[in-house]
Scaffold this motif. Structure first.
Motif, PDB file in Angstrom:
ATOM      1  N   ALA A 161     -59.825  23.344  22.067  1.00 49.95           N
ATOM      2  CA  ALA A 161     -59.487  24.738  22.589  1.00 49.95           C
ATOM      3  C   ALA A 161     -58.129  25.235  22.677  1.00 49.95           C
ATOM      4  CB  ALA A 161     -60.710  24.696  23.819  1.00 49.95           C
ATOM      5  N   HIS A 162     -57.728  24.114  23.097  1.00 53.72           N
ATOM      6  CA  HIS A 162     -55.853  24.438  24.121  1.00 53.72           C
ATOM      7  C   HIS A 162     -55.510  24.376  22.601  1.00 53.72           C
ATOM      8  CE1 HIS A 162     -57.792  23.768  27.220  1.00 53.72           C
ATOM      9  NE2 HIS A 162     -58.056  22.799  27.041  1.00 53.72           N
ATOM     10  N   GLY A 163     -54.992  23.095  21.421  1.00 55.27           N
ATOM     11  CA  GLY A 163     -53.942  23.076  20.866  1.00 55.27           C
ATOM     12  C   GLY A 163     -54.636  21.819  19.547  1.00 55.27           C
ATOM     13  N   VAL A 164     -54.166  21.109  19.365  1.00 54.04           N
ATOM     14  CA  VAL A 164     -54.384  20.211  18.673  1.00 54.04           C
ATOM     15  C   VAL A 164     -54.258  18.271  19.785  1.00 54.04           C
ATOM     16  CG1 VAL A 164     -53.424  18.349  16.918  1.00 54.04           C
ATOM     17  CG2 VAL A 164     -53.567  20.529  16.158  1.00 54.04           C
ATOM     18  N   ALA A 165     -55.019  17.161  19.274  1.00 56.12           N
ATOM     19  CA  ALA A 165     -55.886  16.233  20.165  1.00 56.12           C
ATOM     20  C   ALA A 165     -55.825  14.964  19.207  1.00 56.12           C
ATOM     21  CB  ALA A 165     -57.051  16.752  21.235  1.00 56.12           C
ATOM     22  N   ASN A 166     -55.164  13.391  19.519  1.00 54.86           N
ATOM     23  CA  ASN A 166     -55.730  12.698  18.876  1.00 54.86           C
ATOM     24  C   ASN A 166     -57.082  12.340  19.362  1.00 54.86           C
ATOM     25  OD1 ASN A 166     -53.449  13.335  17.011  1.00 54.86           O
ATOM     26  ND2 ASN A 166     -51.631  12.279  19.039  1.00 54.86           N
ATOM     27  N   THR A 167     -57.790  11.696  18.104  1.00 51.23           N
ATOM     28  CA  THR A 167     -59.046  10.552  18.650  1.00 51.23           C
ATOM     29  C   THR A 167     -59.583   9.786  17.938  1.00 51.23           C
ATOM     30  OG1 THR A 167     -61.239  11.232  20.237  1.00 51.23           O
ATOM     31  CG2 THR A 167     -60.070  12.513  18.280  1.00 51.23           C
ATOM     32  N   ASN A 168     -60.159   8.704  18.246  1.00 50.67           N
ATOM     33  CA  ASN A 168     -60.690   7.898  17.388  1.00 50.67           C
ATOM     34  C   ASN A 168     -62.279   8.713  17.155  1.00 50.67           C
ATOM     35  OD1 ASN A 168     -59.207   5.981  17.009  1.00 50.67           O
ATOM     36  ND2 ASN A 168     -59.530   4.725  19.345  1.00 50.67           N
ATOM     37  N   VAL A 169     -62.750   8.509  15.480  1.00 52.21           N
ATOM     38  CA  VAL A 169     -63.702   9.137  15.191  1.00 52.21           C
ATOM     39  C   VAL A 169     -64.400   8.162  14.453  1.00 52.21           C
ATOM     40  CG1 VAL A 169     -64.677  10.708  13.207  1.00 52.21           C
ATOM     41  CG2 VAL A 169     -62.226  11.392  14.555  1.00 52.21           C
ATOM     42  N   TYR A 170     -65.880   7.608  14.551  1.00 53.39           N
ATOM     43  CA  TYR A 170     -66.730   6.914  14.374  1.00 53.39           C
ATOM     44  C   TYR A 170     -67.332   7.231  13.869  1.00 53.39           C
ATOM     45  CZ  TYR A 170     -64.864   3.867  18.512  1.00 53.39           C
ATOM     46  OH  TYR A 170     -64.088   3.749  18.999  1.00 53.39           O
ATOM     47  N   GLU A 171     -67.656   6.915  12.162  1.00 50.89           N
ATOM     48  CA  GLU A 171     -68.803   6.780  11.072  1.00 50.89           C
ATOM     49  C   GLU A 171     -70.061   5.813  11.349  1.00 50.89           C
ATOM     50  OE1 GLU A 171     -66.864   8.839   7.191  1.00 50.89           O
ATOM     51  OE2 GLU A 171     -67.120   6.874   6.828  1.00 50.89           O
ATOM     52  N   PHE A 172     -71.286   6.469  12.383  1.00 48.07           N
ATOM     53  CA  PHE A 172     -72.163   5.676  12.770  1.00 48.07           C
ATOM     54  C   PHE A 172     -72.704   6.090  12.390  1.00 48.07           C
ATOM     55  CE2 PHE A 172     -73.704   3.588  16.654  1.00 48.07           C
ATOM     56  CZ  PHE A 172     -74.410   2.326  15.535  1.00 48.07           C
ATOM     57  N   ARG A 173     -74.009   6.163  12.071  1.00 49.36           N
ATOM     58  CA  ARG A 173     -75.475   7.216  12.202  1.00 49.36           C
ATOM     59  C   ARG A 173     -75.943   6.531  13.339  1.00 49.36           C
ATOM     60  NH1 ARG A 173     -77.256   9.282   7.620  1.00 49.36           N
ATOM     61  NH2 ARG A 173     -76.060   7.478   6.652  1.00 49.36           N
ATOM     62  N   THR A 174     -75.766   7.534  13.990  1.00 50.91           N
ATOM     63  CA  THR A 174     -76.096   7.699  15.758  1.00 50.91           C
ATOM     64  C   THR A 174     -77.478   7.951  16.613  1.00 50.91           C
ATOM     65  OG1 THR A 174     -75.036  10.035  15.612  1.00 50.91           O
ATOM     66  CG2 THR A 174     -73.785   7.991  16.654  1.00 50.91           C
ATOM     67  N   SER A 175     -77.932   8.765  15.005  1.00 44.03           N
ATOM     68  CA  SER A 175     -79.782   8.881  14.643  1.00 44.03           C
ATOM     69  C   SER A 175     -80.232   8.072  14.815  1.00 44.03           C
ATOM     70  CB  SER A 175     -79.552  10.394  13.813  1.00 44.03           C
ATOM     71  OG  SER A 175     -79.296   9.979  13.063  1.00 44.03           O
ATOM     72  N   ASP A 176     -79.939   7.452  14.463  1.00 45.53           N
ATOM     73  CA  ASP A 176     -80.611   5.414  13.860  1.00 45.53           C
ATOM     74  C   ASP A 176     -81.476   4.680  15.504  1.00 45.53           C
ATOM     75  OD1 ASP A 176     -81.172   2.769  12.913  1.00 45.53           O
ATOM     76  OD2 ASP A 176     -80.970   3.615  10.856  1.00 45.53           O
ATOM     77  N   LYS A 177     -82.134   4.625  14.717  1.00 46.07           N
ATOM     78  CA  LYS A 177     -83.149   3.510  16.077  1.00 46.07           C
ATOM     79  C   LYS A 177     -82.341   2.059  16.564  1.00 46.07           C
ATOM     80  CE  LYS A 177     -87.497   5.498  15.983  1.00 46.07           C
ATOM     81  NZ  LYS A 177     -89.028   4.934  15.765  1.00 46.07           N
ATOM     82  N   LEU A 178     -81.458   1.943  15.039  1.00 46.55           N
ATOM     83  CA  LEU A 178     -80.663   0.571  15.581  1.00 46.55           C
ATOM     84  C   LEU A 178     -79.574   1.290  16.334  1.00 46.55           C
ATOM     85  CD1 LEU A 178     -80.550  -1.338  12.140  1.00 46.55           C
ATOM     86  CD2 LEU A 178     -81.929  -1.205  14.112  1.00 46.55           C
ATOM     87  N   ALA A 179     -78.984   1.881  17.040  1.00 50.28           N
ATOM     88  CA  ALA A 179     -77.554   2.748  17.342  1.00 50.28           C
ATOM     89  C   ALA A 179     -78.427   2.535  19.133  1.00 50.28           C
ATOM     90  CB  ALA A 179     -77.465   3.955  16.614  1.00 50.28           C
ATOM     91  N   ARG A 180     -79.819   2.482  19.455  1.00 50.82           N
ATOM     92  CA  ARG A 180     -80.180   3.027  20.699  1.00 50.82           C
ATOM     93  C   ARG A 180     -79.342   1.088  22.000  1.00 50.82           C
ATOM     94  NH1 ARG A 180     -81.099   6.314  18.322  1.00 50.82           N
ATOM     95  NH2 ARG A 180     -78.927   6.302  18.524  1.00 50.82           N
ATOM     96  N   GLY A 181     -78.935   2.445  22.685  1.00 46.19           N
ATOM     97  CA  GLY A 181     -78.157   0.972  23.583  1.00 46.19           C
ATOM     98  C   GLY A 181     -76.892   0.969  23.854  1.00 46.19           C
ATOM     99  N   LYS A 182     -76.955   0.881  22.330  1.00 44.54           N
ATOM    100  CA  LYS A 182     -75.014   1.133  21.925  1.00 44.54           C
ATOM    101  C   LYS A 182     -74.716   2.584  22.121  1.00 44.54           C
ATOM    102  CE  LYS A 182     -71.948  -0.322  17.999  1.00 44.54           C
ATOM    103  NZ  LYS A 182     -71.281  -1.367  19.780  1.00 44.54           N
ATOM    104  N   ILE A 183     -75.077   3.194  21.809  1.00 43.41           N
ATOM    105  CA  ILE A 183     -74.700   4.874  21.620  1.00 43.41           C
ATOM    106  C   ILE A 183     -75.840   5.850  21.741  1.00 43.41           C
ATOM    107  CG2 ILE A 183     -74.634   7.267  20.334  1.00 43.41           C
ATOM    108  CD1 ILE A 183     -71.733   5.441  21.246  1.00 43.41           C
ATOM    109  N   ASP A 184     -76.195   6.482  23.315  1.00 40.96           N
ATOM    110  CA  ASP A 184     -77.286   7.339  23.669  1.00 40.96           C
ATOM    111  C   ASP A 184     -77.071   8.684  23.345  1.00 40.96           C
ATOM    112  OD1 ASP A 184     -79.201   5.341  24.245  1.00 40.96           O
ATOM    113  OD2 ASP A 184     -78.066   4.681  25.947  1.00 40.96           O
ATOM    114  N   LEU A 185     -78.019   9.617  23.283  1.00 41.98           N
ATOM    115  CA  LEU A 185     -77.732  11.349  23.319  1.00 41.98           C
ATOM    116  C   LEU A 185     -78.393  11.635  24.393  1.00 41.98           C
ATOM    117  CD1 LEU A 185     -77.451  13.675  20.855  1.00 41.98           C
ATOM    118  CD2 LEU A 185     -80.370  14.222  21.559  1.00 41.98           C
TER     119      LEU A 185
END
Length: 945
Positions: A126-150
């Protein structure tokens, strides 16, 4: 009558007395319950924040059975915990033995897996440009629960959708439904939800499904050579093993043959015997655990907390015993002896101490549960669960109970020594102060300080804690004498403060416990605040800034990007709080113009250091460890700040080579170097370089060595085809004072005309601004966005200084805690003293004192108690703080002697703001509050008979 029957009667009397005097009993219970509450909350929070092995595995691999990662080293041997491994052939770890295998072929048959892969990227905000890390990770999978939560919203599905963490959204101004564009590939993504890593709540990142980010980026890079390919990280896999089998140790050993490191939940929780672990057989010491000893600071804090509870509750029991002296006297007329009187008072300690302990534990648990979200945000991680250790909670409750008994012990002795006649008539009698006690106190203070210092220098935690307690008890023993001395200070004061001082001196038995209570409340907080302030000063000293504080540097990366510097300056001036005009600097080099080094084409430029032992840093090379073994911390600090060692912390902010020579004018001297010497400015104007590090000068001259090497594209190639031309020039220089040798990124400022005379090349490379404050994240994003739209290739760097936000916040909390506890202790003890002196106040009213005098007298009594207690508490708190810093110094010296360039600077810094608030503001506020809440009307009292 048996012992138990006697104690039952004593406890019954104590319980009834507590119910009769509900106000006084509530104060005692509160004094005991508050510290118990704090210890309970700390214990539960620590246990909850510290993950168990199972919780840690869930944070790493979610709901999967194992985490597979390719080490690309050929066959390996690993430990069952997956933390340590070695090459199976005994070769060096990390050696690339060939192409990696297909990691999916190493999964147990019947397994299911999802991959994790990250890539750094530049995205629009919203302000301009920022640097960040993008993870390709199927967060919707049940195996991701506990590591990534919604947290809210929805998981991303397919291309064009991403999820973001809350810190990323806060820093970028985006929200669910916002769109962001990956600048590297031009792909546009919609934020569908907010996710979090329970173990890393402060992570700023984006999450997308596999194939949604990296593949389009690679395709764009293959099609357009101007687009750099993605710098992807290694791909790891979360694997769900066969049902009812999981991932076992044989599965791990099979995967190790292909160079795959595996961390299995089942194996970590139930490891195989060492006989089945090849690496454990070879390196048994690697797998041996060691029990961690409690830190010196923790033991000291706990010991002082116990003493604080005792001293806080002691005055209430003392006043309670005096208020109940008639009842205790009646106990004597009925045949009770001193033993029974002591039992009744101690029974009060048992009843009230037990009540306070239970109330503290229960309230501590309730408050921890209620404030759990706040604590989690502060800690930066979610609780795995609200962890309760019954044995520890019982120990904390027992601690409160024991301290209640200890607090009642001294009043019980005093009450048992009173005669029955004195108790029944209410006469206190006159007793001379002990002459032995203050002498004993001074001796204990000296011994305690010596023991604490000895513990600090030897690293013995028990000595530090014991010495601190002995020293505080020594100060405690001196309080009656100090209070008596206060009575002599009021001769020339107005009536109210004079009466308050004399009343405190005449009733030392009442004033001394009150002062001791305030002293105990302040001593612990001052000790921790002093330790933290010293630690912050140490961190600030060790911090190496990237550029001069209060400035920003706008730098180009190549010739084309240098053409966009005017646009970058405009973006900086519009979006950042600059306070000066730009000061340009020029890059200087020998040979072909190149920023990305080509083989032997760029040439080199360097300042030649004259020979001599004094010109080289003695903490590097041969003999460094022997020298470090002889140095003290102050000597090491002085040596590290010498010009000879200053180049250890130099950085190439303004240039791409290691010469740190910059072409600029006097404006850079004033703004960035902050030299402010008119002679230096005149020297630059006359063509004389300004040298900031004097070790490169000899007889007022420096030697500049340039190797001119040109590429075939350079016009100079015709003059020197394929040959390097070396020039060595001696230049007269202005040598700046030695303190400027540590200027970041600059070793010498060279005038442009002098560079041209030496055959060197220069070009405007960037600008320097003075700023009112370090740029915020939003300001950076706006500037980066404008620069990217202009074509990029320019970076903006600022100096934020050492991060002290958390330490400053904690120091503020400690100051507020000490202030609140001091106010409470002063108010409670003054109230108890006022209740104990009610007869004196009634006599004062009877002889014609005005109603306002009662308010003033109560106010000044509170000031006397609070101010005396705060000053003594501050002095007592310095003892453990100094001892703990001596422990840190000992450890720092050991590290310095192993690594000679590591600083051993361990300062002791007083928290003056905290001390000022405690010594000045808190007593004044306590006095005002005491005066405001004191009844001014005259009180009628019946005559004692």
């Amino acid at each position: 009558m048996s012992v138990f029957t006697g104690w039952r009667a004593s406890l019954r009397i104590a319980r009834r007395d507590a119910m009769r005097a509900k106000g006084r009993s509530a104060l005692v219970v509160a004094m005991i319950a508050v510290p118990v509450l704090g210890v309970t909350a700390l214990d539960v929070t620590y246990r909850s924040v510290t993950p168990t092995t199972a919780e840690q595995l869930t944070a790493e691999m979610g709901a999967a059975d194992a985490l597979f990662s390719d080490q690309q080293t050929g066959p390996i041997e690993q430990m069952p915990d997956g933390e340590m491994y070695n090459n199976a052939e005994g070769t060096v770890m990390g050696t690339d033995t060939g192409p990696s295998v297909d990691i999916t072929t190493t999964f147990p048959k019947g397994s299911r897996a999802i991959s994790i892969q990250s890539v750094p990227a530049s995205v629009t905000t919203a302000h301009g440009v920022a640097n960040t890390n993008v993870y390709e990770f199927r967060t919707s999978d049940k195996l991701a629960r506990g590591k990534i939560d919604l947290v809210r919203g929805a998981y991303p599905h397919g291309k064009g959708e991403v999820a973001a963490t809350e810190p990323f959204l806060k820093s970028t101004g985006l929200h669910i439904g916002s769109s962001t564009t990956l600048r590297n590939s031009g792909e546009k993504y919609t934020i569908t939800g907010v996710v979090e890593q329970p173990s890393e709540l402060r992570t700023e990142a984006l999450y997308a499904d596999p194939g949604a980010v990296i593949a389009p980026w690679k395709a764009k890079a293959d099609h357009d050579k101007k687009v750099l390919p993605p710098n992807v990280g290694s791909k790891n896999w979360l694997v769900k093993g066969p049902e009812a089998v999981g991932v076992t140790w044989p599965h791990i050993m099979e995967a190790n043959k292909s160079g795959i490191l595996v961390k299995s939940r089942q194996v970590v929780l139930d490891p195989p015997p060492d006989s089945e672990v090849p690496l454990a057989k070879k390196n048994s010491e690697m797998y041996s655990g060691s029990s961690a000893e409690q830190s010196t600071a923790l033991i000291t804090v706990i010991a002082m907390a116990v003493l604080e509870i005792v001293l806080l509750a002691g005055p209430a029991f003392a006043v309670g015993a005096r208020r109940s002296r008639r009842q205790l006297g009646l106990l004597g007329t009925c045949g009770g002896d001193r033993r029974h009187v002591r039992a009744v008072v101690l029974g009060g300690g048992l009843v009230l101490g037990g009540t306070g302990a239970v109330a503290g534990v229960v309230t501590g648990l309730g408050l921890t549960a209620a404030f759990r979200p706040v604590i989690e945000d502060w800690a930066g991680q979610r609780f795995g669960s609200l962890s309760l250790k019954p044995t520890e909670l019982l120990a904390i409750a027992a601690l409160g109970l024991i301290t209640g008994l200890l607090a009642a012990f001294a009043p019980a002795i005093v009450a048992s020594r009173q005669s029955v006649l004195a108790s029944l008539t209410g006469r206190r009698g006159v007793r001379r102060s002990s002459r032995v006690l203050p002498i004993l106190g001074v001796c204990m203070l000296a011994i305690g300080c010596a023991v604490a210092v000895l513990g600090g220098t030897s690293g013995e935690s028990a000595l530090v804690a014991g010495g601190s307690i002995i020293a505080e008890l020594g100060v405690l023993a001196c309080i009656p004498v100090i209070v008596g001395f206060l009575g002599r200070l009021g001769k020339r004061l107005p009536l109210s403060p004079r009466m308050a001082l004399r009343d405190a001196a005449r009733n030392r038995g009442r004033t001394a416990p009150a002062v001791a209570a305030v002293m105990a409340a302040v001593a612990g907080s001052v000790a921790i605040a002093t330790y933290m302030a010293s630690h912050s000063a140490e961190a600030e000293y060790k911090y190496i800034p990237s550029i001069t504080e209060g400035t920003i540097v706008v730098a180009s990366t190549d010739e084309k990007s240098a053409e966009r510097l005017p646009l970058a300056r405009t973006a900086v001036e519009r979006n950042m709080d600059v306070t000066s005009k730009p000061t340009d600097y020029r890059r200087v080099w020998a040979g072909s113009d190149c920023y990305i080094y080509e083989e032997n084409h760029c040439g080199s430029l360097e300042l030649v250091k004259p020979t001599g032992k004094a010109r080289s840093c003695p903490l590097i090379g041969k003999g460094a460890k022997e020298l470090a073994a002889r140095l003290s911390a102050d000597e090491h600090k002085k040596l590290m700040r010498s010009p000879a060692c200053a180049e250890l912390t130099e950085s190439g902010v303004f240039n791409t080579d290691e010469s740190n020579i910059v072409v600029a004018d006097a404006a850079l001297l004033d703004m960035y170097v902050k030299l402010g010497d008119p002679e230096a400015a005149k020297a630059l104007a006359a063509g004389t370089p300004v040298l900031l590090n004097p070790v490169y000068a000899e007889n007022g001259e420096v030697t500049v060595k340039a190797v001119h090497q040109y590429s075939e594209k350079d016009t100079n190639w015709k003059l020197h085809p394929g040959k390097a031309r070396t020039t060595v020039d001696k230049l007269k220089v202005y040598v700046a004072p030695a303190k400027y040798a540590a200027t970041r990124g600059i070793r010498m400022i060279l005038p442009e005309k002098t560079a041209e005379r030496l055959g060197l090349h220069t070009r405007v490379s960037g600008s320097v601004y003075a700023v009112a404050h370090a740029p915020t994240s939003a300001e950076y994003q706006r500037v980066d966005g404008a620069i990217e739209q202009a074509g990029g290739g320019i970076w903006v760097q600022s100096e934020n200084g050492p991060s002290r936000r958390e330490e400053d916040s904690l120091l503020l909390i400690l100051t507020l805690f000490a202030g609140v506890v001091t106010l409470g202790a002063a108010a409670i003890t003054t109230g108890l003293a006022k209740a104990d002196a009610e007869a004196d106040l009634n006599t004062l009213s009877a002889v014609g004192a005005t109603p306002g005098l009662r308010r003033k007298l109560s106010g000044f009594q509170c000031v006397v108690v609070a101010l005396t207690g705060v000053v003594l508490g501050a002095l007592a708190g310095l003892v453990p703080a100094v001892a703990l810093r001596l422990t840190d110094l000992r450890e720092a010296l050991e590290v310095m002697r192993l690594e000679p360039t590591q600083s051993a600077y361990t300062p002791i810094v007083l928290p003056w703001e905290t001390l000022g608030l405690l010594v000045v503001c808190v007593p004044l506020l306590a006095g005002v509050l005491a005066a405001a809440f004191t009844r001014s009307r005259l009180a009628l009292a019946r005559r004692a008979g």
